[in-house]
Design an enzyme around this catalytic site. Structure first.
Site, mmCIF file in Angstrom:
data_model
loop_
_atom_site.group_PDB
_atom_site.id
_atom_site.type_symbol
_atom_site.label_atom_id
_atom_site.label_comp_id
_atom_site.label_asym_id
_atom_site.label_seq_id
_atom_site.Cartn_x
_atom_site.Cartn_y
_atom_site.Cartn_z
ATOM 1 N N LYS A 116 10.944 -44.127 7.459
ATOM 2 C CA LYS A 116 11.796 -44.877 9.002
ATOM 3 C C LYS A 116 12.845 -45.412 8.266
ATOM 4 C CE LYS A 116 9.312 -49.462 9.577
ATOM 5 N NZ LYS A 116 8.877 -49.394 8.955
ATOM 6 N N ARG A 174 10.290 -56.411 15.710
ATOM 7 C CA ARG A 174 8.931 -56.470 14.872
ATOM 8 C C ARG A 174 8.085 -56.772 15.743
ATOM 9 N NH1 ARG A 174 6.703 -59.399 11.615
ATOM 10 N NH2 ARG A 174 7.929 -60.771 12.541
ATOM 11 N N ARG A 182 2.915 -44.248 -5.011
ATOM 12 C CA ARG A 182 4.502 -44.342 -4.896
ATOM 13 C C ARG A 182 4.977 -44.825 -6.050
ATOM 14 N NH1 ARG A 182 7.241 -47.386 0.277
ATOM 15 N NH2 ARG A 182 6.490 -48.729 -0.566
ATOM 16 N N ARG A 206 6.272 -51.012 -7.454
ATOM 17 C CA ARG A 206 6.367 -52.228 -6.963
ATOM 18 C C ARG A 206 4.818 -53.276 -6.657
ATOM 19 N NH1 ARG A 206 9.676 -51.229 -1.460
ATOM 20 N NH2 ARG A 206 8.008 -52.723 -1.250
ATOM 21 N N ARG A 238 -0.741 -56.032 5.353
ATOM 22 C CA ARG A 238 1.371 -55.347 5.855
ATOM 23 C C ARG A 238 0.125 -54.534 6.682
ATOM 24 N NH1 ARG A 238 3.887 -52.793 0.883
ATOM 25 N NH2 ARG A 238 5.628 -51.910 2.469
#
Ligand SMILES: [Zn+2]
Length: 221
Positions: free
Chosen positions: A15, A87, A126, A159, A170
């Site tokens: 996004k 959110r 990632r 990360r 999450r």
């Protein structure tokens, strides 16, 4: 042309990238509450300091504070793209009310849909560059942890929060908080579901076509 746009979706749905592409293509100001908060903190503003108290404890800023930052940013703007905001249902309702007070309405809310399996797969493969901030994927960029960044040469890292456990948290938070937001916009006839699993350019084209759907003269030939 739709001028007031919200992009929602799980982590790794793209996004932020899509918001940036749409912003560049249509000249729309784009923002996320995360980016606005970072800017406020770096300026050392009162709002930034207040937000820091929440985020340093690993939490999220309360709705009321998020909205204050959003209105400060919107101030005078009539066109925008938000990514990842609102959110929560509370934020969405307050956002509706505030827009109405300003004589504005949302034009469309895109929900970028991605299965949990794809989210996990994308995030656990990632790698990010601490040098230039670029993001790469082990599955299709031919890099691994420690490879030199193809853009600037700094060693790529994973990360700290890109782990299975952190991600499960999450995702469950995303479901709990954001699904009521999507239901809210669906009831108002603003929600469009877009499959976020294709490659970046394909996803962008889908959004582009939808945004231009009622304005064929604006579409690229
Ligand atoms: Zn780099």
């Amino acid at each position: 042309m739709k001028n007031r746009i919200v992009l929602l979706g799980p982590p790794a749905s793209g996004k932020g990238t899509q918001a940036a592409l749409l912003a560049a293509t249509f000249g729309l100001p784009a923002a996320s509450t995360g980016a606005m908060l970072r800017e406020e903190k770096s300026r050392g503003s009162a709002i930034g300091t207040e937000a820091e108290r929440w985020t340093t404890q690993g939490g999220l800023v309360p709705d009321e504070l998020a909205l204050r930052i959003v209105w400060q940013w919107i101030d005078g703007r009539t066109r925008f793209i938000f990514d990842g905001f609102p959110r929560t249902l509370g934020q969405a309702q307050a956002f509706d009310d505030g827009l109405q007070e300003r004589g504005l309405t949302l034009d469309v809310v895109y929900l970028l849909e991605l299965s949990d399996e794809t989210v996990l797969n994308r995030i656990c493969t990632r790698l990010t560059c601490p040098g230039c901030g670029s993001v790469f994927n082990e599955s299709f960029h031919f890099v691994t942890k420690g490879s030199p960044c193809p853009s600037c040469g700094v060693e790529l890292t994973r990360r700290k929060d890109d782990t299975r456990e952190a991600l499960d948290r999450r995702l469950s938070e995303y479901r709990k908080e954001t699904l009521p937001v999507t239901e809210h916009y669906e009831a108002r006839g603003l929600l469009r579901r877009i499959d976020a699993s294709p490659a970046r350019a394909v996803l962008f084209q889908a959004l582009y076509d939808d945004l231009c759907a009622n304005n064929p003269e604006e579409a690229l030939s």
